[in-house]
Scaffold this active site. Structure first.
Site, PDB file in Angstrom:
ATOM      1  N   PHE A   1     -10.212   7.969  16.387  1.00 33.28           N
ATOM      2  CA  PHE A   1     -11.353   7.482  17.297  1.00 33.28           C
ATOM      3  C   PHE A   1     -10.969   6.099  17.880  1.00 33.28           C
ATOM      4  CE2 PHE A   1     -13.000  10.217  13.987  1.00 33.28           C
ATOM      5  CZ  PHE A   1     -13.551  10.940  14.659  1.00 33.28           C
ATOM      6  N   GLU A   2      -9.761   5.501  17.648  1.00 31.11           N
ATOM      7  CA  GLU A   2      -9.373   4.464  18.187  1.00 31.11           C
ATOM      8  C   GLU A   2      -7.723   4.260  18.416  1.00 31.11           C
ATOM      9  OE1 GLU A   2     -10.465   1.574  19.271  1.00 31.11           O
ATOM     10  OE2 GLU A   2     -12.432   1.643  18.673  1.00 31.11           O
TER      11      GLU A   2
ATOM     12  N   ASP B   1      -8.810  -4.443   3.350  1.00 34.74           N
ATOM     13  CA  ASP B   1      -7.404  -5.278   3.179  1.00 34.74           C
ATOM     14  C   ASP B   1      -7.326  -5.914   4.483  1.00 34.74           C
ATOM     15  OD1 ASP B   1      -4.721  -5.050   2.222  1.00 34.74           O
ATOM     16  OD2 ASP B   1      -4.285  -4.510   4.238  1.00 34.74           O
TER      17      ASP B   1
ATOM     18  N   SER C   1       0.934  -1.245   0.150  1.00 36.12           N
ATOM     19  CA  SER C   1      -0.093   0.224  -0.107  1.00 36.12           C
ATOM     20  C   SER C   1       0.915   1.187  -0.017  1.00 36.12           C
ATOM     21  CB  SER C   1      -0.796   0.121   1.078  1.00 36.12           C
ATOM     22  OG  SER C   1      -1.742  -0.994   1.232  1.00 36.12           O
TER      23      SER C   1
ATOM     24  N   GLU D   1      -9.982   6.918   2.525  1.00 28.19           N
ATOM     25  CA  GLU D   1      -9.569   5.544   2.454  1.00 28.19           C
ATOM     26  C   GLU D   1     -10.472   4.565   3.498  1.00 28.19           C
ATOM     27  OE1 GLU D   1      -6.054   2.311   3.526  1.00 28.19           O
ATOM     28  OE2 GLU D   1      -6.465   4.209   4.820  1.00 28.19           O
TER      29      GLU D   1
ATOM     30  N   GLU E   1     -10.431   6.623  25.946  1.00 27.13           N
ATOM     31  CA  GLU E   1     -11.531   5.455  25.837  1.00 27.13           C
ATOM     32  C   GLU E   1     -11.246   4.338  26.669  1.00 27.13           C
ATOM     33  OE1 GLU E   1     -14.146   3.885  22.197  1.00 27.13           O
ATOM     34  OE2 GLU E   1     -12.266   4.740  21.852  1.00 27.13           O
TER      35      GLU E   1
ATOM     36  N   ASP F   1      -5.780   0.412  -3.975  1.00 31.17           N
ATOM     37  CA  ASP F   1      -4.280   0.538  -4.082  1.00 31.17           C
ATOM     38  C   ASP F   1      -3.637  -0.756  -4.535  1.00 31.17           C
ATOM     39  OD1 ASP F   1      -5.049  -0.977  -1.986  1.00 31.17           O
ATOM     40  OD2 ASP F   1      -3.764   0.030  -0.653  1.00 31.17           O
ATOM     41  N   HIS F   2      -4.363  -2.013  -4.365  1.00 28.37           N
ATOM     42  CA  HIS F   2      -3.832  -3.225  -4.920  1.00 28.37           C
ATOM     43  C   HIS F   2      -4.986  -4.410  -4.993  1.00 28.37           C
ATOM     44  CE1 HIS F   2      -3.556  -4.574  -0.810  1.00 28.37           C
ATOM     45  NE2 HIS F   2      -2.879  -3.203  -0.501  1.00 28.37           N
TER      46      HIS F   2
ATOM     47  N   HIS G   1      -1.290  -9.747  -0.769  1.00 29.76           N
ATOM     48  CA  HIS G   1      -1.746  -9.137  -1.897  1.00 29.76           C
ATOM     49  C   HIS G   1      -1.924  -9.741  -3.033  1.00 29.76           C
ATOM     50  CE1 HIS G   1      -0.623  -5.246   0.285  1.00 29.76           C
ATOM     51  NE2 HIS G   1      -1.684  -6.040   1.047  1.00 29.76           N
TER      52      HIS G   1
END
Length: 507
Positions: free
Chosen positions: A280-281, A327, A112, A322, A237, A368-369, A461
């Site tokens: 967010f994570e 993936d 990527s 994205e 969190e 991307d792939h 991939h």
């Protein structure tokens, strides 16, 4: 005497060639014939939009090859109560198509970092490097410092535009990182990842905060909180998690000190304004199938917020979005989550298409792939996309029983050429290995790993071409089979990025 001259003139057809001929009586009422005629009408009405673009949105679904697109289309349709095959995804409505060759300069099957760098900079490079030309070597700090390549994000800011990046992966992961950073190694996401001897090189998270062009990145939404927080700092969190940074810097506080807003949950995003950093994570965001709708925004939510905020700039915007976890699910040999995240990605595209005008906004959707997922087995029409193969009888009528493989056992429509679901076939002195039985209920479970041929802790991939879908100004330039770095050149041409950046620097 009659003439013997042969009449070679073409038969008379529609004078304008802008409308299909009338449907012959022999096929009147045939849904396939009439459906194709409607498609022909729609295509005849298409006209290239040959003017500069004000905005560009580049959507990249990590690992979304043509097989994934087809499987997700059917999966999505079946979720809506259809047989599935007739369904159309939102990005499939875009009028222009091309194929993208994904190889890196040093690898036949790409990663990527190299592929996203090609799309964002206009030059192909080695696998593992972020927005650095092929002259550098992977992991060579000085080589990266000597060979950076300007990104579409950097040029857009120099041209006075707003710039945003959105991902369900860590914002410092390979694809989003190519918008705003340069690195000899895609793994240098925080300062804790920098090796000895990398003096002078800065980690990817730091580069987002210190982006040197214009007034910096305007909107950045995704995962990866840990790379922006010191290891002594508790995660907001998760009480048992902390940051990763060893330099003591709290990059979220630095963002706010620059006048921006930092948010870490869905409620915070809903009320955010101005320049926004949303993390967010601690690492990647949740798969869409596992996401808590109350605490974590969807990719569609983040896309809508980004477009809303970036549209405030009268000079236009460049946004990269994205779907990063398609993936990751493929790597885990888990088609269920891969398809769910592809559908969530398509929802984000649909959201964008409802918010922008293709008369002034170029929308590009690509990958991307690819991956090694296969789609096979002669399943009957409407067979559950994640289920075992149930075929048709000899007379063409649908069967009700699973179609057996050569070993007499059922098998799934989707599989992988390699990966963690691999089945060992062979024997030794003590034990004979057989492919395990798989029921339809098991195959359709969220956590099921499709059976694979070649064993591996992670599926790999694939090296196949991926599709480019596009609509808006200059979208017609996507045609045929092109090198992946060509995508940048269409973006540059549509927005006049290099020209505008050069003009701005000359003032």
């Amino acid at each position: 005497m009659p003439s013997t001259t042969t009449d070679t003139s073409a038969p008379e057809v529609s004078a304008t060639l802008k409308t299909p001929p009338a449907i012959p009586a022999r096929v009147a009422g045939n849904e396939w014939y009439e459906g194709a005629q409607e498609t022909l009408k729609a295509n005849l009405a298409k006209r290239p939009i040959d003017r500069p673009a004000k905005n560009v949105i580049l959507f990249i679904a990590d690992g979304m090859d043509p097989t994934t697109v087809t499987a997700a289309r059917i999966f999505d349709g079946q979720q809506k109560g259809m047989s599935g095959e007739e369904n159309v995804l939102a990005f499939e409505t875009l009028p222009h198509l091309a194929l993208s060759k994904t190889y890196n300069t040093n690898q036949q099957v790409a990663d990527s970092a190299g592929t996203a760098s090609a799309m964002l900079t206009g030059v192909k490079t080695k696998a593992g490097m972020i927005s650095v030309s092929d002259e550098a070597m992977v992991g060579d700090c000085q080589g990266a410092l000597d060979n950076p390549v300007m990104t579409a994000g950097e040029l857009a800011k120099q041209a006075g535009m707003a710039v945003g990046v959105v991902s369900t992966a860590r914002l410092t992961h390979a694809t989003p990182a190519t918008v705003y950073s340069h690195s000899a190694d895609r793994d240098w996401e925080s300062d804790a990842d920098l090796p000895e001897g990398a003096e002078g090189c800065t980690d990817i998270a730091s580069q987002l905060i210190s982006f040197p062009y214009g007034d910096g990145i305007d909107v950045a939404l995704g995962g990866g909180r840990g790379n922006f927080m010191p290891k002594e700092m508790a995660d907001p969190e998760y009480e048992n998690r902390t940051g990763r940074r060893t330099d003591g810097r709290d990059l979220t506080a630095e963002w706010e000190a620059q006048g921006g807003t930092f948010v870490w949950n869905k409620a915070g995003l809903a009320s955010a304004s101005g320049k926004v950093l949303g993390l967010f994570e601690p690492s990647h965001m949740q798969y869409d199938a596992d996401r808590s709708v109350n605490d974590e925004p969807s990719l569609s939510d983040m896309t809508a917020t980004a477009i809303h905020l970036l549209s405030a700039d009268e000079d236009g915007f460049f946004l990269m979005v994205e779907g990063g976890r398609v993936d990751h699910a493929h790597h885990g040999g888990n088609a269920s989550r891969a398809l769910s995240d592809t559908v969530a990605f398509d929802d984000a595209v649909a959201t964008a298409l409802a918010m922008v005008d293709l008369e002034d906004t170029l929308v590009i959707v690509t990958a991307d792939h690819g991956h090694t997922m296969t789609f096979a087995g002669y399943p009957k029409r409407g067979n559950p996309m994640l289920g075992v193969v149930v075929s048709t009888e000899d007379d063409g009528s649908p069967s009700t029983e699973p179609y057996p493989a050569g070993d007499g056992k059922p098998y799934t429509t989707l599989g992988y050429a390699n990966g963690p679901g691999a089945v060992l076939i062979g024997h030794d002195e003590d034990e004979h290995f057989e492919r395990p039985e798989v029921s339809d209920e098991e195959a359709q479970g969220l956590d099921y790993q499709q059976q694979a041929l070649v064993p591996g802790y992670s599926e790999t991939h694939g090296g196949q071409d991926v599709t480019i879908f596009a609509g808006g100004p200059q979208a017609y330039l996507f045609d045929g089979t092109v090198e992946q770095n060509y995508i940048f050149h269409v973006i540059d041409f549509a927005l006049g990025l290099n020209q505008r950046a050069e003009a701005a620097s000359a003032e």
